[in-house]
Write a protein that holds these residues in place. Structure first.
Motif, mmCIF file in Angstrom:
data_model
loop_
_atom_site.group_PDB
_atom_site.id
_atom_site.type_symbol
_atom_site.label_atom_id
_atom_site.label_comp_id
_atom_site.label_asym_id
_atom_site.label_seq_id
_atom_site.Cartn_x
_atom_site.Cartn_y
_atom_site.Cartn_z
ATOM 1 N N ARG A 109 -2.631 5.164 9.045
ATOM 2 C CA ARG A 109 -2.461 5.889 7.792
ATOM 3 C C ARG A 109 -1.716 7.202 8.040
ATOM 4 N NH1 ARG A 109 -4.521 7.302 2.968
ATOM 5 N NH2 ARG A 109 -5.388 5.542 1.801
ATOM 6 N N ASP A 140 0.841 -1.215 0.000
ATOM 7 C CA ASP A 140 0.000 0.000 0.000
ATOM 8 C C ASP A 140 0.865 1.248 0.000
ATOM 9 O OD1 ASP A 140 -2.254 -1.490 0.010
ATOM 10 O OD2 ASP A 140 -3.010 -0.803 1.961
ATOM 11 N N ASP A 161 0.017 4.099 1.271
ATOM 12 C CA ASP A 161 -0.243 4.998 2.391
ATOM 13 C C ASP A 161 0.632 4.664 3.597
ATOM 14 O OD1 ASP A 161 -1.341 2.633 3.133
ATOM 15 O OD2 ASP A 161 -3.383 3.365 3.367
ATOM 16 N N GLN A 221 0.784 2.053 5.336
ATOM 17 C CA GLN A 221 0.224 1.183 6.362
ATOM 18 C C GLN A 221 0.962 -0.146 6.400
ATOM 19 O OE1 GLN A 221 -4.296 1.862 5.785
ATOM 20 N NE2 GLN A 221 -3.859 1.725 7.974
#
Ligand code: UDP
Ligand code: MG
Length: 314
Positions: A206, A100, A102, A104
């Motif tokens: 996030r 991902d 972001d 995470q």
């Protein structure tokens, strides 16, 4: 003279409205993967999944500093599953890791994944050990989803693992050969098999922006998962139908006999009403489930591509 080729690692990162996160993402990636560059060639495939903000511009900026970056710009938002499919198609590495954008999925975990791969695993799953970052409903439902899914479908999806994993080139080639349009990646990943091990990690909160998966989207995602890999929801109606028919037959026999010997007792409004409502409710649910599958046959039969690329910047 033989030249020893470095093995290549591909990171596949879907970006959807992550403008604030792009710079931070590449900083972290560079930092985390620094120990790798001596032994491996690294490439990053960033898929811009039809972002509505400045993500594309930010990626172009990042490209200037990071030569290893390939940008695959999709023509609109196709969803994360499609974006990852696109990334897998463009990745050229010997090992491929969807992650991902972001942050995470902590990039440092990649080193552990690669270690296990070097030890001979063809798939290395990153398993989340906590669900702290999840909303309450999500925590609760995720658990039941995996249980239900694995009970009624032919393949087992390991609980608490997502798209974050390492796959050998062999595995990715197998995935690319799957013709279906509905890309429930977790299921497809599990379906292809291969020698698998697991590494634990903690999901980070996030860094920027907001999740694009609300509860309704997750619900639909769960239905997608179950209907893609199981026909149990269809079959259940055969059995339910049989049970209701048997009950109806027994009750009919009872009515017939009492009417024969004791005469007709006219009032029966409630029992008729209950029977009619119950039977039609059950039928509607059955038709609804049928509709879910017919809808998916419809979508598959059109054979549309999973995604459309506007341009690829290498
Ligand atoms: N994403 C995407 N297309 C979408 C939605 C999300 O490419 O339509 C990307 C997003 O940029 C992020 C990853 O998929 O890198 C996970 O999305 P998100 O963080 O919104 O989901 P969550 O982590 O809450 O499950
Ligand atoms: Mg996220």
């Amino acid at each position: 003279m033989t030249v020893l080729m470095k093995r290549k690692i591909s990171l596949v990162c879907p970006f959807y409205n992550e403008e604030q996160g792009v710079r931070v993402f590449f900083n972290r990636i560079n930092e985390a993967l620094a120990p790798l560059t001596e032994r491996y060639e690294v490439e990053v495939i960033a898929i811009n999944d039809g972002s509505l903000d400045q993500t594309y511009e930010e990626l172009i900026k990042a490209k200037a500093d990071n030569d290893y970056l390939t940008i695959v710009d999709l023509s609109r938002n196709f969803g994360k599953e499609a974006a990852i499919s696109a990334g897998l198609d463009y990745a050229t590495g010997d090992a491929i890791i969807p992650i991902d954008s972001d942050l995470q999925h902590p990039p440092e975990v990649v080193l552990e994944l690669i270690e296990k791969w070097e030890e001979g695993a063809e798939v290395v799953l990153a398993k989340r050990v906590d669900r702290e970052t999840d909303r309450l409903v999500q925590k609760f439902t995720a658990n039941y989803f995996y249980k239900l899914h694995n009970r009624i479908s032919n393949i087992d999806i390991p609980a608490d693992v997502g798209d974050f994993r390492l796959m050998d080139r062999k595995v990715v080639e197998a995935l690319k050969n799957l013709p279906e349009n509905s890309r429930f990646m977790k299921g497809l990943f599990a379906w292809v098999g291969f020698r698998t091990t697991t590494v634990d990690y903690k999901v980070a909160p996030r860094e920027h922006g907001a999740t694009s998966f609300n509860t309704w989207k997750l619900w639909n995602f769960a239905i997608e998962g179950i209907t893609s890999f199981s026909t149990a929801p269809l079959r259940v109606w055969t059995y339910l139908g049989c049970a209701v028919s048997v009950a109806a037959f027994v009750y009919a026999a009872y009515l017939f006999i009492t009417a024969l010997f004791f005469g007709v007792d006219t009032p029966g409004y409630s029992s008729i009403m209950i029977t009619v409502l119950f039977a039609s409710g059950v039928q509607l649910i059955g038709i609804g489930v049928l509709g879910e599958y017919v809808g998916r046959i419809f979508a598959e039969s059109k054979k549309r591509p999973v995604y459309i690329v506007r341009e690829v910047i290498k």
